[in-house]
Design a protein around this motif. Sequence first.
Motif, PDB file in Angstrom:
ATOM      1  N   MET A   1     -28.457  10.440 -12.569  1.00  0.00           N
ATOM      2  CA  MET A   1     -28.396  11.809 -13.108  1.00  0.00           C
ATOM      3  C   MET A   1     -28.919  12.803 -12.073  1.00  0.00           C
ATOM      4  O   MET A   1     -29.978  12.592 -11.495  1.00  0.00           O
ATOM      5  CB  MET A   1     -29.257  11.857 -14.383  1.00  0.00           C
ATOM      6  N   LYS A   2     -28.142  13.875 -11.855  1.00  0.00           N
ATOM      7  CA  LYS A   2     -28.559  14.897 -10.874  1.00  0.00           C
ATOM      8  C   LYS A   2     -28.978  16.159 -11.628  1.00  0.00           C
ATOM      9  O   LYS A   2     -28.222  16.696 -12.437  1.00  0.00           O
ATOM     10  CB  LYS A   2     -27.403  15.205  -9.927  1.00  0.00           C
ATOM     11  N   ILE A   3     -30.184  16.631 -11.315  1.00  0.00           N
ATOM     12  CA  ILE A   3     -30.771  17.741 -12.057  1.00  0.00           C
ATOM     13  C   ILE A   3     -31.146  18.881 -11.128  1.00  0.00           C
ATOM     14  O   ILE A   3     -31.793  18.659 -10.097  1.00  0.00           O
ATOM     15  CB  ILE A   3     -32.018  17.258 -12.813  1.00  0.00           C
ATOM     16  N   LEU A   4     -30.745  20.097 -11.494  1.00  0.00           N
ATOM     17  CA  LEU A   4     -31.076  21.272 -10.691  1.00  0.00           C
ATOM     18  C   LEU A   4     -31.963  22.217 -11.510  1.00  0.00           C
ATOM     19  O   LEU A   4     -31.638  22.566 -12.642  1.00  0.00           O
ATOM     20  CB  LEU A   4     -29.792  21.999 -10.279  1.00  0.00           C
ATOM     21  N   MET A   5     -33.092  22.614 -10.918  1.00  0.00           N
ATOM     22  CA  MET A   5     -34.009  23.569 -11.536  1.00  0.00           C
ATOM     23  C   MET A   5     -33.734  24.948 -10.937  1.00  0.00           C
ATOM     24  O   MET A   5     -33.685  25.074  -9.703  1.00  0.00           O
ATOM     25  CB  MET A   5     -35.461  23.174 -11.232  1.00  0.00           C
ATOM     26  N   VAL A   6     -33.605  25.968 -11.779  1.00  0.00           N
ATOM     27  CA  VAL A   6     -33.237  27.296 -11.258  1.00  0.00           C
ATOM     28  C   VAL A   6     -34.157  28.396 -11.804  1.00  0.00           C
ATOM     29  O   VAL A   6     -34.404  28.471 -13.010  1.00  0.00           O
ATOM     30  CB  VAL A   6     -31.772  27.648 -11.615  1.00  0.00           C
ATOM     31  N   CYS A   7     -34.649  29.245 -10.881  1.00  0.00           N
ATOM     32  CA  CYS A   7     -35.365  30.462 -11.279  1.00  0.00           C
ATOM     33  C   CYS A   7     -34.767  31.626 -10.493  1.00  0.00           C
ATOM     34  O   CYS A   7     -33.630  31.533 -10.016  1.00  0.00           O
ATOM     35  CB  CYS A   7     -36.872  30.319 -11.070  1.00  0.00           C
ATOM     36  N   LEU A   8     -35.500  32.714 -10.344  1.00  0.00           N
ATOM     37  CA  LEU A   8     -34.959  33.885  -9.647  1.00  0.00           C
ATOM     38  C   LEU A   8     -35.057  33.717  -8.124  1.00  0.00           C
ATOM     39  O   LEU A   8     -34.052  33.754  -7.413  1.00  0.00           O
ATOM     40  CB  LEU A   8     -35.710  35.133 -10.109  1.00  0.00           C
ATOM     41  N   GLY A   9     -36.269  33.526  -7.631  1.00  0.00           N
ATOM     42  CA  GLY A   9     -36.472  33.513  -6.181  1.00  0.00           C
ATOM     43  C   GLY A   9     -36.478  32.138  -5.543  1.00  0.00           C
ATOM     44  O   GLY A   9     -36.419  32.021  -4.320  1.00  0.00           O
ATOM     45  N   PHE A  77     -24.168  18.819  -9.846  1.00  0.00           N
ATOM     46  CA  PHE A  77     -25.277  18.489 -10.758  1.00  0.00           C
ATOM     47  C   PHE A  77     -24.775  18.235 -12.183  1.00  0.00           C
ATOM     48  O   PHE A  77     -23.768  18.812 -12.606  1.00  0.00           O
ATOM     49  CB  PHE A  77     -26.325  19.615 -10.748  1.00  0.00           C
ATOM     50  N   ASP A  78     -25.511  17.367 -12.879  1.00  0.00           N
ATOM     51  CA  ASP A  78     -25.171  17.045 -14.272  1.00  0.00           C
ATOM     52  C   ASP A  78     -25.855  17.999 -15.240  1.00  0.00           C
ATOM     53  O   ASP A  78     -25.318  18.305 -16.304  1.00  0.00           O
ATOM     54  CB  ASP A  78     -25.634  15.616 -14.610  1.00  0.00           C
ATOM     55  N   LEU A  79     -27.072  18.421 -14.875  1.00  0.00           N
ATOM     56  CA  LEU A  79     -27.843  19.303 -15.746  1.00  0.00           C
ATOM     57  C   LEU A  79     -28.458  20.402 -14.904  1.00  0.00           C
ATOM     58  O   LEU A  79     -28.979  20.138 -13.811  1.00  0.00           O
ATOM     59  CB  LEU A  79     -28.989  18.534 -16.409  1.00  0.00           C
ATOM     60  N   ILE A  80     -28.424  21.632 -15.410  1.00  0.00           N
ATOM     61  CA  ILE A  80     -28.991  22.778 -14.700  1.00  0.00           C
ATOM     62  C   ILE A  80     -29.984  23.451 -15.645  1.00  0.00           C
ATOM     63  O   ILE A  80     -29.592  23.962 -16.704  1.00  0.00           O
ATOM     64  CB  ILE A  80     -27.868  23.751 -14.277  1.00  0.00           C
ATOM     65  N   PHE A  81     -31.267  23.394 -15.278  1.00  0.00           N
ATOM     66  CA  PHE A  81     -32.302  23.961 -16.141  1.00  0.00           C
ATOM     67  C   PHE A  81     -32.736  25.327 -15.637  1.00  0.00           C
ATOM     68  O   PHE A  81     -33.276  25.454 -14.529  1.00  0.00           O
ATOM     69  CB  PHE A  81     -33.527  23.047 -16.195  1.00  0.00           C
ATOM     70  N   HIS A  89     -28.494  33.530 -18.005  1.00  0.00           N
ATOM     71  CA  HIS A  89     -27.271  34.342 -18.061  1.00  0.00           C
ATOM     72  C   HIS A  89     -26.651  34.530 -16.679  1.00  0.00           C
ATOM     73  O   HIS A  89     -25.426  34.565 -16.551  1.00  0.00           O
ATOM     74  CB  HIS A  89     -27.554  35.679 -18.751  1.00  0.00           C
ATOM     75  N   ASP A  90     -27.481  34.624 -15.639  1.00  0.00           N
ATOM     76  CA  ASP A  90     -26.935  34.757 -14.278  1.00  0.00           C
ATOM     77  C   ASP A  90     -26.175  33.491 -13.865  1.00  0.00           C
ATOM     78  O   ASP A  90     -25.148  33.570 -13.185  1.00  0.00           O
ATOM     79  CB  ASP A  90     -28.063  35.048 -13.273  1.00  0.00           C
ATOM     80  N   ILE A  91     -26.672  32.347 -14.277  1.00  0.00           N
ATOM     81  CA  ILE A  91     -25.965  31.092 -13.965  1.00  0.00           C
ATOM     82  C   ILE A  91     -24.654  31.036 -14.752  1.00  0.00           C
ATOM     83  O   ILE A  91     -23.595  30.721 -14.199  1.00  0.00           O
ATOM     84  CB  ILE A  91     -26.836  29.863 -14.305  1.00  0.00           C
ATOM     85  N   VAL A 104     -25.748  23.964 -18.525  1.00  0.00           N
ATOM     86  CA  VAL A 104     -26.844  24.915 -18.351  1.00  0.00           C
ATOM     87  C   VAL A 104     -27.735  24.951 -19.595  1.00  0.00           C
ATOM     88  O   VAL A 104     -27.245  25.152 -20.717  1.00  0.00           O
ATOM     89  CB  VAL A 104     -26.301  26.340 -18.071  1.00  0.00           C
ATOM     90  N   LYS A 105     -29.031  24.741 -19.378  1.00  0.00           N
ATOM     91  CA  LYS A 105     -29.992  24.727 -20.489  1.00  0.00           C
ATOM     92  C   LYS A 105     -31.250  25.500 -20.110  1.00  0.00           C
ATOM     93  O   LYS A 105     -31.578  25.591 -18.931  1.00  0.00           O
ATOM     94  CB  LYS A 105     -30.395  23.279 -20.801  1.00  0.00           C
ATOM     95  N   LEU A 106     -31.935  25.986 -21.136  1.00  0.00           N
ATOM     96  CA  LEU A 106     -33.256  26.588 -20.918  1.00  0.00           C
ATOM     97  C   LEU A 106     -34.281  25.459 -20.926  1.00  0.00           C
ATOM     98  O   LEU A 106     -34.343  24.692 -21.887  1.00  0.00           O
ATOM     99  CB  LEU A 106     -33.582  27.568 -22.044  1.00  0.00           C
TER     100      LEU A 106
END
Length: 150
Positions: A1-9, A77-81, A89-91, A104-106
């Motif tokens: 499983m490939k997981i990507l964590m996303v924030c602003l900066g 990626f399989d999951l994008i948090f 919303h930007d994703i 895409v999940k919170l």
Amino acid sequence: MKILMVCLGNICRSPLAEGILKSKITSQNSFVDSAGTAAYHIGNQPDERSIFVAKKYGIDISNQRARKFSPEDFDNFDLIFAMDDNNFHDILKLSRNNSDKQKVKLILNEIHSNKISFVPDPYYGGNEGFENVFQMLDEACEIIIKKYAL
Ligand code: 4NP
């Protein structure tokens, strides 16, 4: 499983999420990365306050470098948090189809699936904000590890 964590900066929250999840992973097949929706900090190290709080709990995130989220990440990626609703919303704006959207999940919905809650942006605050973010992400990552068998 490939997981990507996303924030602003990609210098405060998502580097911590990446480091914490990696520190808990036992499966050989798992891959974790992080990215930001904004380009401000591309190529930079995580914020020193994130590096500091991670180190306090035995996690070294100092080798991470910020990058910007790209639509190709939906393929890789399989999951994008997402850390908060702006990131979420930007994703979604960059998604190309329903399969992209479903990835895409919170991240805090993993803790409280019936409650909308966000990882607060600690950038303009003090060290206690980074401690708070660490604790939230640690709890979420503990659940993610079990739920997705990472
Ligand atoms: P992050 O925090 O999204 O958790 O990495 C921020 C980092 C930088 C900025 C805002 C938030 N900034 O405005 O430069």
